[in-house]
Scaffold this motif. Structure first.
Motif, PDB file in Angstrom:
ATOM      1  N   VAL A   1      57.723  37.697  30.934  1.00 55.58           N
ATOM      2  CA  VAL A   1      56.330  37.824  31.366  1.00 55.58           C
ATOM      3  C   VAL A   1      55.425  37.271  30.276  1.00 55.58           C
ATOM      4  O   VAL A   1      55.559  37.618  29.106  1.00 55.58           O
ATOM      5  N   GLN A   2      54.499  36.442  30.680  1.00 61.48           N
ATOM      6  CA  GLN A   2      53.566  35.868  29.712  1.00 61.48           C
ATOM      7  C   GLN A   2      52.172  35.834  30.310  1.00 61.48           C
ATOM      8  O   GLN A   2      51.966  35.405  31.433  1.00 61.48           O
ATOM      9  N   LEU A   3      51.223  36.325  29.524  1.00 69.88           N
ATOM     10  CA  LEU A   3      49.813  36.228  29.867  1.00 69.88           C
ATOM     11  C   LEU A   3      49.165  35.384  28.787  1.00 69.88           C
ATOM     12  O   LEU A   3      49.129  35.782  27.626  1.00 69.88           O
ATOM     13  N   GLN A   4      48.693  34.225  29.164  1.00 67.29           N
ATOM     14  CA  GLN A   4      48.143  33.275  28.206  1.00 67.29           C
ATOM     15  C   GLN A   4      46.634  33.214  28.355  1.00 67.29           C
ATOM     16  O   GLN A   4      46.126  32.679  29.339  1.00 67.29           O
ATOM     17  N   ALA A  23      48.959  33.785  34.188  1.00 72.83           N
ATOM     18  CA  ALA A  23      50.109  34.680  34.230  1.00 72.83           C
ATOM     19  C   ALA A  23      51.350  33.932  34.676  1.00 72.83           C
ATOM     20  O   ALA A  23      51.306  33.136  35.617  1.00 72.83           O
ATOM     21  N   SER A  24      52.426  34.181  33.989  1.00 68.81           N
ATOM     22  CA  SER A  24      53.716  33.622  34.401  1.00 68.81           C
ATOM     23  C   SER A  24      54.779  34.686  34.224  1.00 68.81           C
ATOM     24  O   SER A  24      54.667  35.551  33.351  1.00 68.81           O
ATOM     25  N   GLY A  25      55.765  34.637  35.084  1.00 66.17           N
ATOM     26  CA  GLY A  25      56.847  35.602  34.985  1.00 66.17           C
ATOM     27  C   GLY A  25      56.559  36.926  35.651  1.00 66.17           C
ATOM     28  O   GLY A  25      57.395  37.823  35.616  1.00 66.17           O
ATOM     29  N   LEU A  26      55.382  37.079  36.215  1.00 70.52           N
ATOM     30  CA  LEU A  26      55.045  38.309  36.922  1.00 70.52           C
ATOM     31  C   LEU A  26      55.396  38.144  38.401  1.00 70.52           C
ATOM     32  O   LEU A  26      54.732  37.376  39.101  1.00 70.52           O
ATOM     33  N   ALA A  97      45.262  41.793  30.346  1.00 76.64           N
ATOM     34  CA  ALA A  97      46.353  42.742  30.529  1.00 76.64           C
ATOM     35  C   ALA A  97      46.619  42.951  32.007  1.00 76.64           C
ATOM     36  O   ALA A  97      45.717  42.813  32.839  1.00 76.64           O
ATOM     37  N   ALA A  98      47.873  43.286  32.320  1.00 77.75           N
ATOM     38  CA  ALA A  98      48.297  43.545  33.691  1.00 77.75           C
ATOM     39  C   ALA A  98      48.907  44.942  33.779  1.00 77.75           C
ATOM     40  O   ALA A  98      49.536  45.409  32.818  1.00 77.75           O
ATOM     41  N   LYS A  99      48.709  45.577  34.902  1.00 76.91           N
ATOM     42  CA  LYS A  99      49.228  46.934  35.088  1.00 76.91           C
ATOM     43  C   LYS A  99      50.202  46.957  36.261  1.00 76.91           C
ATOM     44  O   LYS A  99      49.828  46.587  37.386  1.00 76.91           O
ATOM     45  N   SER A 100      51.431  47.370  35.978  1.00 74.09           N
ATOM     46  CA  SER A 100      52.433  47.448  37.033  1.00 74.09           C
ATOM     47  C   SER A 100      52.043  48.523  38.039  1.00 74.09           C
ATOM     48  O   SER A 100      51.380  49.503  37.699  1.00 74.09           O
ATOM     49  N   HIS A 101      52.505  48.346  39.260  1.00 75.53           N
ATOM     50  CA  HIS A 101      52.210  49.297  40.331  1.00 75.53           C
ATOM     51  C   HIS A 101      52.660  50.699  39.951  1.00 75.53           C
ATOM     52  O   HIS A 101      53.772  50.892  39.469  1.00 75.53           O
ATOM     53  N   GLY A 102      51.758  51.643  40.116  1.00 75.59           N
ATOM     54  CA  GLY A 102      52.094  53.022  39.835  1.00 75.59           C
ATOM     55  C   GLY A 102      51.897  53.453  38.397  1.00 75.59           C
ATOM     56  O   GLY A 102      52.009  54.631  38.065  1.00 75.59           O
ATOM     57  N   ARG A 103      51.605  52.517  37.538  1.00 69.06           N
ATOM     58  CA  ARG A 103      51.405  52.861  36.121  1.00 69.06           C
ATOM     59  C   ARG A 103      49.980  53.344  35.886  1.00 69.06           C
ATOM     60  O   ARG A 103      49.046  52.923  36.556  1.00 69.06           O
ATOM     61  N   ASP A 104      49.849  54.206  34.899  1.00 64.41           N
ATOM     62  CA  ASP A 104      48.521  54.680  34.513  1.00 64.41           C
ATOM     63  C   ASP A 104      47.875  53.765  33.485  1.00 64.41           C
ATOM     64  O   ASP A 104      46.647  53.772  33.330  1.00 64.41           O
TER      65      ASP A 104
END
Length: 119
Positions: A1-4, A23-26, A97-104
């Motif tokens: 996962v990369q956020l550039q 975003a790549s790899g997400l 930043a990215a937040k996965s589903h269900g994460r706080d």
């Protein structure tokens, strides 16, 4: 996962910049809520703006309300932060930043891009 993150630079007070985050790899980028944070050396990282996975809901920190706009393009896997009427107090490193589903909390972070606003 990369956020550039990109788009930072030096700008005079009152000027504008647009930051981009690629975003790549997400897997299924369109399911991830995204945000921009900023941090000044010696200070705590603070959230600047957030956007829902579909882009319909946004929120902003009080210091940037009315000046910054967060947006995203899910087909292009990009998140933007349009910054207008910049002030010296906006000088910081900006992170997406990215937040996965269900994460706080946000669990994927990019490297920072430095924004410097001169008075």
């Amino acid at each position: 996962v990369q956020l550039q993150a990109s788009g930072g630079g030096l700008v005079q007070a009152g000027g504008s910049l647009r930051l981009s985050c690629a975003a790549s790899g997400l897997t299924s980028f369109s399911t991830f809520p995204m945000a921009w944070f900023r941090q000044v050396p010696g200070k705590q990282r603070e959230v600047v703006a957030t956007i829902s996975s579909g882009g319909s809901r946004t929120s902003y920190a009080d210091p940037v309300k009315g000046r910054f706009t967060i947006s995203r393009s899910n087909p292009r896997r990009l998140v933007y932060l349009q910054m207008n009427s910049l002030e010296p107090e906006d000088t910081a490193s900006y992170y997406c930043a990215a937040k996965s589903h269900g994460r706080d909390s946000y669990d994927y972070w990019g490297q920072g891009t430095l924004v410097t606003v001169s008075s």
